[in-house]
Scaffold this active site. Structure first.
Site, PDB file in Angstrom:
ATOM      1  N   ARG A  20       0.854  -1.189   0.000  1.00  0.00           N
ATOM      2  CA  ARG A  20       0.000   0.000   0.000  1.00  0.00           C
ATOM      3  C   ARG A  20       0.892   1.242   0.000  1.00  0.00           C
ATOM      4  NH1 ARG A  20      -3.678  -2.662  -1.673  1.00  0.00           N
ATOM      5  NH2 ARG A  20      -5.724  -2.927  -0.717  1.00  0.00           N
ATOM      6  N   HIS A  76      -1.534  -0.234  -9.833  1.00  0.00           N
ATOM      7  CA  HIS A  76      -2.237  -1.128  -8.896  1.00  0.00           C
ATOM      8  C   HIS A  76      -2.777  -2.373  -9.624  1.00  0.00           C
ATOM      9  CE1 HIS A  76      -4.551  -1.269  -4.837  1.00  0.00           C
ATOM     10  NE2 HIS A  76      -4.388  -2.494  -5.320  1.00  0.00           N
TER      11      HIS A  76
HETATM   12  P1  NDP Z   1      -2.032 -10.696   5.583  1.00  0.00           P
HETATM   13  O1  NDP Z   1      -2.945 -10.046   6.567  1.00  0.00           O
HETATM   14  O2  NDP Z   1      -2.171 -12.149   5.320  1.00  0.00           O
HETATM   15  O3  NDP Z   1      -0.518 -10.461   6.046  1.00  0.00           O
HETATM   16  C1  NDP Z   1      -0.060  -9.247   6.539  1.00  0.00           C
HETATM   17  C2  NDP Z   1       1.348  -9.443   7.060  1.00  0.00           C
HETATM   18  O4  NDP Z   1       1.827  -8.182   7.528  1.00  0.00           O
HETATM   19  C3  NDP Z   1       1.426 -10.419   8.251  1.00  0.00           C
HETATM   20  O5  NDP Z   1       2.592 -11.194   8.179  1.00  0.00           O
HETATM   21  C4  NDP Z   1       1.496  -9.477   9.441  1.00  0.00           C
HETATM   22  O6  NDP Z   1       2.159  -9.994  10.577  1.00  0.00           O
HETATM   23  C5  NDP Z   1       2.317  -8.351   8.848  1.00  0.00           C
HETATM   24  N1  NDP Z   1       2.142  -7.120   9.634  1.00  0.00           N
HETATM   25  C6  NDP Z   1       1.015  -6.422   9.853  1.00  0.00           C
HETATM   26  N2  NDP Z   1       1.256  -5.371  10.638  1.00  0.00           N
HETATM   27  C7  NDP Z   1       2.576  -5.420  10.927  1.00  0.00           C
HETATM   28  C8  NDP Z   1       3.439  -4.617  11.723  1.00  0.00           C
HETATM   29  N3  NDP Z   1       2.976  -3.544  12.384  1.00  0.00           N
HETATM   30  N4  NDP Z   1       4.731  -4.952  11.789  1.00  0.00           N
HETATM   31  C9  NDP Z   1       5.208  -6.037  11.142  1.00  0.00           C
HETATM   32  N5  NDP Z   1       4.448  -6.848  10.377  1.00  0.00           N
HETATM   33  C10 NDP Z   1       3.144  -6.530  10.284  1.00  0.00           C
HETATM   34  O7  NDP Z   1      -2.157  -9.858   4.248  1.00  0.00           O
HETATM   35  P2  NDP Z   1      -1.927 -10.364   2.738  1.00  0.00           P
HETATM   36  O8  NDP Z   1      -0.616 -11.039   2.672  1.00  0.00           O
HETATM   37  O9  NDP Z   1      -3.118 -11.079   2.255  1.00  0.00           O
HETATM   38  O10 NDP Z   1      -1.877  -8.951   1.972  1.00  0.00           O
HETATM   39  C11 NDP Z   1      -0.908  -7.980   2.292  1.00  0.00           C
HETATM   40  C12 NDP Z   1      -1.284  -6.658   1.652  1.00  0.00           C
HETATM   41  O11 NDP Z   1      -1.074  -6.707   0.241  1.00  0.00           O
HETATM   42  C13 NDP Z   1      -2.765  -6.272   1.754  1.00  0.00           C
HETATM   43  O12 NDP Z   1      -3.076  -5.741   3.024  1.00  0.00           O
HETATM   44  C14 NDP Z   1      -2.895  -5.253   0.664  1.00  0.00           C
HETATM   45  O13 NDP Z   1      -2.588  -3.980   1.185  1.00  0.00           O
HETATM   46  C15 NDP Z   1      -1.809  -5.656  -0.337  1.00  0.00           C
HETATM   47  N6  NDP Z   1      -2.377  -6.123  -1.627  1.00  0.00           N
HETATM   48  C16 NDP Z   1      -2.030  -5.473  -2.781  1.00  0.00           C
HETATM   49  C17 NDP Z   1      -2.495  -5.897  -3.996  1.00  0.00           C
HETATM   50  C18 NDP Z   1      -2.068  -5.228  -5.252  1.00  0.00           C
HETATM   51  O14 NDP Z   1      -2.580  -5.545  -6.328  1.00  0.00           O
HETATM   52  N7  NDP Z   1      -1.121  -4.313  -5.210  1.00  0.00           N
HETATM   53  C19 NDP Z   1      -3.396  -7.040  -4.106  1.00  0.00           C
HETATM   54  C20 NDP Z   1      -3.710  -7.654  -2.847  1.00  0.00           C
HETATM   55  C21 NDP Z   1      -3.222  -7.203  -1.660  1.00  0.00           C
HETATM   56  P3  NDP Z   1       1.561 -11.263  11.358  1.00  0.00           P
HETATM   57  O15 NDP Z   1       1.831 -12.449  10.426  1.00  0.00           O
HETATM   58  O16 NDP Z   1       2.352 -11.338  12.585  1.00  0.00           O
HETATM   59  O17 NDP Z   1       0.099 -11.015  11.544  1.00  0.00           O
HETATM   60  C1  OXD Z   2      -6.514  -5.918  -2.649  1.00  0.00           C
HETATM   61  C2  OXD Z   2      -5.958  -5.165  -3.748  1.00  0.00           C
HETATM   62  O1  OXD Z   2      -6.373  -5.492  -1.507  1.00  0.00           O
HETATM   63  O2  OXD Z   2      -6.313  -5.444  -4.913  1.00  0.00           O
HETATM   64  O3  OXD Z   2      -7.113  -6.988  -2.874  1.00  0.00           O
HETATM   65  O4  OXD Z   2      -5.126  -4.274  -3.547  1.00  0.00           O
END
Ligand code: NDP
Ligand code: OXD
Length: 309
Positions: free
Chosen positions: A224, A272
């Site tokens: 993001r 995106h």
């Molecule tokens: P998840 O919720 O499965 O994973 C998030 C990860 O971030 C976890 O490992 C979590 O830690 C870690 N995390 C969260 N907060 C912190 C912090 N403060 N410090 C350290 N680590 C942290 O999310 P996804 O993997 O499914 O997706 C990740 C992001 O990808 C989405 O939130 C979205 O913003 C982005 N995205 C972008 C897309 C695009 O097309 N560009 C498409 C889809 C998603 P923990 O394991 O300990 O909970």
């Molecule tokens: C999502 C994205 O969060 O597309 O799924 O960014």
């Protein structure tokens, strides 16, 4: 009969109607799926954050909101929402993200630009290191970060992951929390940002943290926009601290035409598109969660509203 409101826009309705109908059937859920159901009769809400539905208070009978996006930053703070919220974890989304991340990591690892953009017809042999000599740090070891980490391990990269809580992923050096951050940054020849947008992750990449990365590191952000302080990144590109940034997500989307990222020679902007939910597989995830809820089981991929993801 369960009333399932599809509040995710006209374009997605056309893509999702058939797969969702089939998936609900195969999960054994007798459902009426529609874009138009009186709020007080709705049992489940399939949702996208750009929907016109922003006030959830009239949905008095609804049991859950099933988000079609992985990121929930646009809904998680909605104070009218008091029922469980599930985010999207979709095998199609994970595959798409893995392909995008591996592609952009390989571009920088192999120095592909040197040969693709070579206006002087210069014969410039430069042999790239092997993958095991390059460390890729994935910030965020969730559904997407873990899938990317595993693919990079399979290619032979030295992969480090950083998350909030401790994790264990085969072949990946897992670091976590404040205590693990400096070690993660210090090794990041290539950093991949796959964290959610929460108050705790805003500006994680700032002047100080970018300065802790190896000189000439690469930054890849499909997570993001707010994860990165834009001005700090422009500064780090200026000094060469960051050699190149590949950015898919931005604080304002579409990225304003006048934003300096567009014309910067060491920034690649993609609109995106790193990954998208795929209706065939995403519909199965939604239907499975509705079936679980009906069976009294906890929802999968439940959002922790206090953490923001
Ligand atoms: P998840 O919720 O499965 O994973 C998030 C990860 O971030 C976890 O490992 C979590 O830690 C870690 N995390 C969260 N907060 C912190 C912090 N403060 N410090 C350290 N680590 C942290 O999310 P996804 O993997 O499914 O997706 C990740 C992001 O990808 C989405 O939130 C979205 O913003 C982005 N995205 C972008 C897309 C695009 O097309 N560009 C498409 C889809 C998603 P923990 O394991 O300990 O909970
Ligand atoms: C999502 C994205 O969060 O597309 O799924 O960014």
């Amino acid at each position: 009969m369960k009333n399932v409101l599809f509040a995710a826009g006209e374009k997605r309705w056309a893509l999702y109607f058939d797969p969702l109908t089939k998936a609900l059937e195969s999960e054994g859920v007798a459902a009426h799926l529609s874009q138009d159901i009186p709020p007080q009769s709705v049992d489940y809400i399939v949702y996208a954050p750009d929907s016109s539905l922003q006030d959830f208070r009239p949905y008095t009978r609804a049991k859950a909101v099933l988000n079609l996006w992985a990121g929930v930053e646009k809904i998680v703070g909605n104070e009218t929402l008091s029922i469980p919220l599930a985010r999207m974890v979709d095998p199609g989304l994970s595959k798409g993200m893995t392909e995008w991340v591996v592609g952009h990591v390989l571009r920088h690892h192999l120095g592909m630009d040197r040969h693709i953009v070579n206006p002087d017809n210069e014969w410039r042999p430069a042999v790239p290191p092997l993958a095991f000599e390059r460390t890729v740090v994935i910030f965020g070891l969730g559904a997407l970060g873990t899938a990317c980490a595993m693919a990079l391990v399979a290619l032979g990269f030295n992969v480090v992951g950083w998350s909030r809580s401790p994790k264990s992923v085969e072949g990946v050096t897992c670091l976590h929390g404040e205590a693990g951050l400096s070690a993660a940054l210090a090794q990041a020849d290539i950093a991949v940002m796959l964290l959610p947008d929460t108050p705790a992750t805003t500006n994680l990449m700032n002047a100080e943290t970018l300065g802790q990365m190896p000189q000439g590191a690469y930054l890849i952000n499909p997570g993001r926009g707010p994860l990165i302080d834009d001005d700090a990144l422009l500064g780090a590109l200026e000094t060469g601290q960051i050699a190149h940034a590949t950015l898919d997500v931005f604080r304002t989307e579409p990225l304003p035409r006048v934003h300096p990222f567009w014309d910067h020679p060491n920034v690649t902007v993609t609109p995106h598109i790193a990954a998208d939910t795929r209706p065939a597989t995403a519909a199965q995830m939604v239907a499975r969660n509705i079936a679980r809820s009906e069976a009294g089981l906890p929802l999968l991929n439940l959002v922790d509203r206090s953490l923001g993801y």
